[in-house]
Every structure is written in C-alpha cells, then in structure tokens.
Design a protein around this motif. Structure first.
Motif, mmCIF file in Angstrom:
data_model
loop_
_atom_site.group_PDB
_atom_site.id
_atom_site.type_symbol
_atom_site.label_atom_id
_atom_site.label_comp_id
_atom_site.label_asym_id
_atom_site.label_seq_id
_atom_site.Cartn_x
_atom_site.Cartn_y
_atom_site.Cartn_z
ATOM 1 N N PHE A 156 0.776 -0.774 -0.349
ATOM 2 C CA PHE A 156 -0.053 -0.274 0.475
ATOM 3 C C PHE A 156 1.185 1.326 0.161
ATOM 4 O O PHE A 156 1.877 1.380 0.794
ATOM 5 C CB PHE A 156 -0.974 0.030 1.304
ATOM 6 C CG PHE A 156 -2.078 -1.337 1.272
ATOM 7 C CD1 PHE A 156 -2.717 -1.092 0.068
ATOM 8 C CD2 PHE A 156 -1.645 -2.187 2.071
ATOM 9 C CE1 PHE A 156 -3.892 -2.626 0.473
ATOM 10 C CE2 PHE A 156 -3.013 -3.807 2.620
ATOM 11 C CZ PHE A 156 -3.558 -3.382 1.590
ATOM 12 N N ASP A 157 0.691 2.291 -0.840
ATOM 13 C CA ASP A 157 1.076 3.164 -0.709
ATOM 14 C C ASP A 157 1.189 4.142 0.940
ATOM 15 O O ASP A 157 0.526 5.188 0.346
ATOM 16 C CB ASP A 157 0.583 4.495 -1.695
ATOM 17 C CG ASP A 157 1.306 5.162 -2.269
ATOM 18 O OD1 ASP A 157 2.809 5.493 -1.868
ATOM 19 O OD2 ASP A 157 0.670 6.529 -2.862
ATOM 20 N N ILE A 158 1.585 3.711 1.597
ATOM 21 C CA ILE A 158 1.620 4.731 3.296
ATOM 22 C C ILE A 158 3.108 4.052 3.500
ATOM 23 O O ILE A 158 3.589 3.517 3.035
ATOM 24 C CB ILE A 158 0.989 4.162 3.918
ATOM 25 C CG1 ILE A 158 1.372 2.223 4.252
ATOM 26 C CG2 ILE A 158 -0.457 4.509 3.766
ATOM 27 C CD1 ILE A 158 0.163 1.736 5.465
ATOM 28 N N PHE A 159 3.410 4.440 4.208
ATOM 29 C CA PHE A 159 5.153 4.683 5.088
ATOM 30 C C PHE A 159 6.353 4.506 3.544
ATOM 31 O O PHE A 159 7.044 3.554 3.906
ATOM 32 C CB PHE A 159 5.158 3.689 5.854
ATOM 33 C CG PHE A 159 4.791 3.272 7.114
ATOM 34 C CD1 PHE A 159 3.989 4.434 8.294
ATOM 35 C CD2 PHE A 159 2.944 2.126 6.427
ATOM 36 C CE1 PHE A 159 2.840 4.036 8.788
ATOM 37 C CE2 PHE A 159 2.563 2.713 8.095
ATOM 38 C CZ PHE A 159 2.233 3.761 8.959
ATOM 39 N N TYR A 160 7.032 6.428 3.209
ATOM 40 C CA TYR A 160 7.375 5.914 1.948
ATOM 41 C C TYR A 160 7.330 4.098 1.199
ATOM 42 O O TYR A 160 8.418 3.772 0.975
ATOM 43 C CB TYR A 160 9.053 5.914 2.776
ATOM 44 C CG TYR A 160 8.707 7.092 3.555
ATOM 45 C CD1 TYR A 160 9.305 8.897 2.799
ATOM 46 C CD2 TYR A 160 8.544 8.043 5.060
ATOM 47 C CE1 TYR A 160 8.755 9.939 4.111
ATOM 48 C CE2 TYR A 160 8.308 8.723 5.428
ATOM 49 C CZ TYR A 160 8.688 9.723 5.398
ATOM 50 O OH TYR A 160 7.943 10.817 6.291
ATOM 51 N N ARG A 161 6.029 4.374 0.533
ATOM 52 C CA ARG A 161 6.685 3.046 -0.357
ATOM 53 C C ARG A 161 7.532 3.626 -1.673
ATOM 54 O O ARG A 161 8.300 2.517 -1.757
ATOM 55 C CB ARG A 161 5.452 3.141 -0.718
ATOM 56 C CG ARG A 161 5.171 1.286 -1.656
ATOM 57 C CD ARG A 161 3.895 1.223 -2.302
ATOM 58 N NE ARG A 161 4.416 1.995 -4.104
ATOM 59 C CZ ARG A 161 2.122 2.287 -4.600
ATOM 60 N NH1 ARG A 161 1.530 0.714 -4.074
ATOM 61 N NH2 ARG A 161 2.013 2.820 -5.145
ATOM 62 N N PRO A 162 7.726 4.093 -2.831
ATOM 63 C CA PRO A 162 8.438 4.253 -3.332
ATOM 64 C C PRO A 162 10.188 4.021 -2.484
ATOM 65 O O PRO A 162 10.884 3.833 -3.201
ATOM 66 C CB PRO A 162 8.145 5.670 -4.059
ATOM 67 C CG PRO A 162 7.304 5.875 -3.522
ATOM 68 C CD PRO A 162 6.592 5.346 -2.484
#
Length: 767
Positions: free
Chosen positions: A505-511
């Motif tokens: 999921f796109d949370i906690f600095y995914r990139p």
C-alpha cells in the motif's frame, strides 16, 4: 530582501558553477573602482564623459574583434588577445581600475557564450539522435503490427503508416509510395525474416544505399538493451563467448527473436532519454537567465559607482550575445514537449508534463513536529525502561543470560539501524548545505526522494516503537505472564517491521521502501545486475553492518527454535551450523562488493576496479581470521589476526583517502588534499582523516577482548554494540566525503544530467 549574490549562489547549477559569471570577482572590482575614486575626487566634467564612452568603445571593439575571429582562423588565438589588450590599454590609460573591470567583464561574457554554445550544440545533437531513434522505434512497432496482422487469418496483410512523425532522413517520407507496390510486401517479409533470423535486427529502408550493381544492400539495426538484469547479463556473456568461438564478432547470434517486450524496453529507454534531454534544456535555460541577471546587476553596480548610466551600450551587447539571443533551446523544448505528448503520453499534455516537469514536494512543518514529538517520547520511554530494568534486576547474573538472548538482538539490531538512518539524515542535511547534488548522483526521483527530516522521522519513530516494546516486555514479565508469551513481543516487533517494509500500500514511504528493496536485490545477485553508484554505495553501507546481520541471524534462530521447541543453546550459540552461518554472514557483504567490482571491471575495463576488489578480498581474509581466532585461542591465530587485519586496514585507509575521497595528493595546491574543496576550512579534512584512521583500527579492541578480558555477558554484548556503533558512525562520516568527491568528478565533466543509453545502433558498429 535577499542579496543577488546569495540568490545566485543558491540557484546556480553546481555542476556548471565554473561556467557562470564570476559575480563575486566583479563585485570586488567595482568596489576597487569605488575606493580608487574617493581620494582623487575628479571633477564630473573630466570623468563622466570618459565613462559614458566606455561601453560604446567596447561595443565597437568587440564587433571588430569578433569579425576578425570569424575571418581569421589560420593564426593562433594569442595574437588576437595581445591586440585586444593593446586596444584596451589605449582606451583606459587614465582609469586602470575601470580597464581591469571591463577586461574581466569581457572575459566572463566570452566564457559564458563559449560554454552555452558547447552545451547547446550537444543538446541539439542529442535531440537529432533521439528523433532518429524514435523514428526507428515507430518502424519496429509497424513491423510488429504487420506481422501480427499477417499471422491473423481474418485480416489482410496491409502495411499502413503507424505514425505521422517525420524523422530527419528523407527516405522515410517515401514509404507511402512504396506501400502501394507489391515490392513493399516482399521487402517487409524480408525484414521480418531477417529480424527472426538475427534476433533483434531491423532492415531499415531509410538507411539503405545502392551498391555498384544497383542493388539495395541490407543494413541491420540492433536493439541494444543494456545488460542490467541477470537474464540479459547471461545472454550477453553467452553471446560474446559464442561469437569468440566462431570468430565472427560482428554477427548477432543472440538467438532472441524480436518481441514486444524488447520494443517496450527500447521505448522506455527513449522515453527516459527525452526526459533527461528536457531536463538538460531546462538547466541551460536557467543558466542563460541567471547569467543575464548577473550582468544586469553588476553593470547597475558599476553605474552606481560611476554615478551615470554609462553601461547601456555594453548591456545591449550582452543581450545580443548567443546565450541570450539564441532560441534553439526554447524551440527544442517545445519540440520535445510535442513529441513526448504524442508518443509517450497518448496526446495527454498534462500527463506528459508530469514526466517532464515533476512537481517538487513541499516541506511540511508536520514532519518537523513529529520528529520532535517522537524524540521526546523516545527519551522518556528510555528513562522509564532504564529505571524499571534497574529496579527489577533483569541484568543481574541469574537473569541476564535468558533476558539478553531474547531482548538484546532485537534491540541492538533496531538501534544500529536507527543510528545508520540518523547518520544518513545528517548526510542529507550536510550534502544539501554543501550543494552536493545527491539526487542526481544516486539517480533518485526528486518527487519521492527522502529529505533529511524524513530520515530523522523514520529514525525517531523506529526507536520510540522499539523502546516502547521493551517497556511493555519488561512490565508484562514482572506482572506474572509466562516467559513464552513475553518473549514473543520482540519477535512480533521484528515481524511488524518486515511487513511494513514489503507493504504494497502507498503508505510509509512506499517509493523509498521499494527502491531500497530493488537495490538490495541488485546487491544480492551481484554480478548479474549492472552496477550503478547507488548499488555500490549501499553495498559499502552493508560492509559496516556485519554486526547487524549477525544480530538478525541470532534473532531469527532464537525465535525459530522457540517456535519448533528446539534447544536454543546448542543451535544459536555453538555448533557447526552456528559457525558456518557466522562465516557466511561475515563474508557476504565483502563478497557482494567484490562481485560488483568485478562486474564494473567487465563493463568498463578499468583496472582500478580489480584493485578495489582486492581490498574487499583482504577484508574477507581478515574477518575469517578473527572468527577462527574466536574459536581457537592460539598464538598462531593471534598473529594471523594481527597481520591480516593490519594489512586490510592499511589497504582500506589508502583507498578511503586516495580513491574514495580523492585526497592524499602531495602535489595539490592544498597540501595532501585535492585542488578543489567544497568545505572552506581545510582543517576539517585533516581532522576527518585522523578520525577515519582511529575508527578504522577499532578492531584492535575486539581482538584484545577475545578470551582475554573476563567480563560479564551483558558487558561483552554492550562492548560489541559500542564497537558496531562506532563503525556505523565512521561510515556516516565517510559518506560525506565520498559523495563530495563524486560531485567534484561530475563538476569536472560538467555533467548535470544523466546520459541515457540509446537502444538502436548499426549491427556492424562497434559502439
């Protein structure tokens, strides 16, 4: 109001710094003019008419000299410079300071024009090459589409033009006439047959010439995808070996037929090249505007000193200079926007601009707030934990072994990880202050790259969670919960961390998390992945975290043995498997880094990479000797440890200073440093050399404590943790100078944008 000198220093392109107007030197010259006029106090009628004619004289002289330079290329440039200086001395015999100012101003203008012209020519040539590459890509897509239609029984083999894009070669525009003839069908069949026979080749009608007999020879173009992955690397090596066997290196024998996947990779490469080209054009446009503003500002300062508007003519000459008057950059930027929108964004300009002009994230005060909040929470929880641990006596001799087995690996692992993240945050802050373009060096995406506040937030959040878990673990243990339930808390914390690291999921600095995992994958599978700077940089960080890797192994072993009901003492503290894993983990970071050096030597054919590989091999030998000495406390192995560790340390120190930091040059104008330094205080470099040397020899303490100092288990583990922390601090200190040297290397080559390799080239060419 911010002074222009500070504004210029903040906005100029670091890699092109030397090509900008030396505004600070010109300011000093203006100040000298001002000081030279104070005691003289000449009458206005005697001074200002001379100043009012300065710019006109310079303008006429510059035009005459430029005309001479255009018509006279057979003589060396020194004669023109001498004539120029003679004329200047005639103009300004009465005003030496003014003469020096305009001489310097003229030199700065010529420097800016020369640099702008070279960069402009480079980008225009790159743009033309990309247009040709895009035209070939369109042709490949058309052939794939034609082949798909021919293979379909319900459709006739029509050959329609897939794009209206017009390349530089005029033969592409004649395809509509060729498509109407039956010869085109057979020609396309020949092309497809050649593609499947020779793998990734394409017979391009645009680059065909005629032989003496009037026949059209076939010129093959190859899809040259870089060997950046294991499969491509193995294919490239096998292809090279096969070519050597048959002694025909110019024949493409990869055996891979052209496929849509190869075309997609080629399209991705060309798209990235267009993005970098557009970025470079934007930087060149910024270069032009900043230099123009600098000329305007310095001439205004001169007018203020002269108390008259005497530099209007010279400013007009500046405006007619190529770096201002040329519109090639603007036109090429518009063309790139149009091409990118049409071919890579499905005619969606808004989508195209997201690639070409990515939005820079704004700094949030909430990040700073949470850094302070979690720092306070960490300090408070740590005080609570230390107090409870002292009162409960968990570190007393009867309890220390079981408690340290369950708690110490997890706590130390996260503490070392957080310390490394804290040092990385400090690196980001110091790199930013020193204007080191770390995003470009690491090839980070500017919109998703971590900032130093983000690194501090990750560090403080992690340590708050870890110390909080330790407090809960201690409280539950004191309130009567079973040891099995209580000891599962550190394991649960480790599991949560792993889940967050791979969370989709796109949370906690995914990139950032996924980028880290990709780089880590590249390191593990060295040398099959092409080595980028960020890969080697992270691998160097791992060589300083061997203790952390050992702690991970201990924690996994402890909780795995507990889960399966095995005896932890024999499995996780001694035995054959324990020592085999210890050797393996101690060798792996050095092995990965050595394999990266081998791959870089294979790609670049630079002997320095082999010498660098020798450094990591020596470190592996020293690590193995220390582990063996910890098992066999004999005088022979003690001598072996001293010899191997000393040689490895000397090797590493030399490479740190001479290669990684680029210093230790006795002929430098900065003694034993380098000619160019980013930090103004040279003493910092000397102190850093001494500090790095001291921290490099911290292994002496680890050798002396082995079977020599009879200390408790807790004290021994704390000493190990301290030595590991010092190595992490040394690595963070090393990181700044490593990137400083890389930045100066890019500055020396004026390299401000990434050069993306292009996929298509002649199959018969070597390059």
């Amino acid at each position: 109001m911010v002074k222009f000198s500070k504004e210029l220093e903040a906005q100029l392109i670091p890699e092109w710094k030397d090509a900008f107007v030396n505004y600070w030197q010109l300011k000093k010259l203006v100040k000298r003019i001002k000081l030279s006029r104070i005691p003289k106090s000449p009458p206005p009628s005697a001074t200002f008419p001379l100043l009012s004619s300065l710019a006109d004289n310079f303008r006429r002289r510059r035009r005459s000299i430029s005309q001479v330079k255009k018509n006279e290329s057979l003589e060396d440039g020194n004669s023109n410079n001498e004539d120029r200086q003679t004329e200047l001395s005639q103009f300004f015999s009465e005003e030496d300071e003014v003469k020096i100012f305009f001489e310097t101003l003229d030199e700065e203008l010529e420097k800016v024009n020369e640099f702008y012209g070279s960069r402009e020519s480079e980008f225009v040539e790159r743009g033309d090459s990309l247009k040709e590459q895009l035209a070939i890509l369109v042709e490949f897509k058309r052939i794939l589409e034609d082949r798909r239609r021919k293979s379909s029984p319900s459709s006739a083999p029509t050959f329609s033009r897939s794009s209206s894009f017009s390349p530089r070669h005029s033969n592409f525009s004649e395809r509509s006439e060729l498509n109407e003839t039956s010869a085109e069908v057979s020609e396309t069949d020949e092309a497809i047959a050649a593609l499947e026979r020779h793998g990734v080749t394409f017979i391009n009608a645009a680059v065909r010439g005629k032989t003496k007999k009037g026949n059209k020879p076939k010129m093959a173009l190859r899809v040259d995808i870089p060997a950046t992955t294991p499969s491509r690397t193995i294919s490239a090596v096998m292809g090279m070996l096969w070519e050597d066997l048959i002694n025909n290196p110019k024949k493409d024998v990869s055996g891979d037929s052209i496929s849509r996947k190869k075309i997609q990779w080629a399209e991705k490469m060309i798209r990235g090249a267009f993005v970098e080209l557009y970025k470079g054009l934007g930087l060149l446009k910024t270069f032009s505007s900043l230099n123009m503003k600098a000329f305007v500002k310095i001439l205004k300062k001169f007018d203020k000193v002269a108390n008259q508007k005497s530099s209007v003519s010279y400013l007009q000459e500046v405006k007619q200079s190529p770096f201002i008057s040329s519109d090639k950059v603007v036109r090429l930027m518009d063309e790139v926007e149009s091409i990118f929108t049409k071919h890579f964004a499905n005619s969606d300009r808004k989508k195209a601009m997201k690639y070409l002009r990515p939005q820079q994230p704004k700094d949030s005060h909430m990040t700073t707030f949470f850094v302070g909040l979690f720092t306070g929470c960490f300090v408070s929880l740590f005080i609570v934990y230390a107090t409870l641990a002292h009162l409960s006596g968990v570190f007393s001799r009867p309890n220390e072994v079981s408690y340290m087995d369950a708690v110490y690996p997890i706590f130390s692992m996260f503490a070392l990880l957080s310390l490394h993240m804290f040092m990385y945050g400090c690196n980001l802050f110091t790199w930013k202050q020193a204007r080191i373009n770390y995003n470009f060096i690491f090839e980070f995406h500017s919109s998703t790259a971590l900032k130093y506040r983000d690194a501090f937030l990750i560090c403080t959040t992690t340590m708050t969670a870890v110390v909080g878990a330790l407090v809960i673990h201690l409280i539950l243990g004191l309130t009567g919960f079973s040891p099995v339930q209580v000891d599962s808390i550190p394991g649960l914390l480790l599991l949560i961390f792993v889940v967050l690291l791979i969370c989709p999921f796109d949370i906690f600095y995914r990139p950032t998390r996924y980028y880290f995992l990709r780089v880590f994958r590249n390191i593990i599978f060295s040398p099959f992945y092409k080595v980028l700077f960020v890969d080697s940089f992270l691998a160097d960080q791992l060589t300083s975290q061997i203790t952390l890797l050992r702690l991970v192994e201990s924690a996994v072993c402890y909780f795995t043995a507990s889960f399966f009901g095995m005896h932890r003492g024999d499995l996780c503290k001694s035995g054959t498997l324990y020592w085999e894993l210890a050797y393996l983990i101690s060798f792996l970071p050095y092995y990965w880094r050595a394999m990266q050096c081998a791959r870089r030597w294979f790609d670049d054919n630079d002997i320095d990479h082999l010498a660098n590989m020798g450094k990591y091999v020596s470190a592996m030998v020293a690590a193995g000797a220390r582990l063996t000495y910890s098992r066999q406390d004999t005088r022979l192995w003690f001598v072996m440890v001293l010899v191997t560790s000393f040689l490895a340390t000397v090797y590493q120190l030399y490479w740190d200073f001479a290669k990684d930091w680029g210093i230790l040059n006795p002929k430098s104008r900065n003694p034993w440093l380098r000619d160019e330094l980013i930090l103004k205080n040279k003493g910092i470099y000397y102190m850093s050399m001494v500090l790095n040397m001291i921290l490099r020899v911290a292994w002496v303490e680890s050798v002396l404590q082995l079977h020599k100092l009879h200390i408790r288990n807790v004290e021994s583990k704390m000493l190990d943790f301290l030595l590991a922390s010092l190595e992490v601090i040394r690595r963070g200190h090393w990181n700044f100078y490593r990137l400083e040297n890389e930045q100066l290397h890019n500055v020396g080559k004026n390299r401000a944008v990434k050069t993306v390799p292009l996929p298509f080239r002649d199959a018969d060419s070597d390059g």
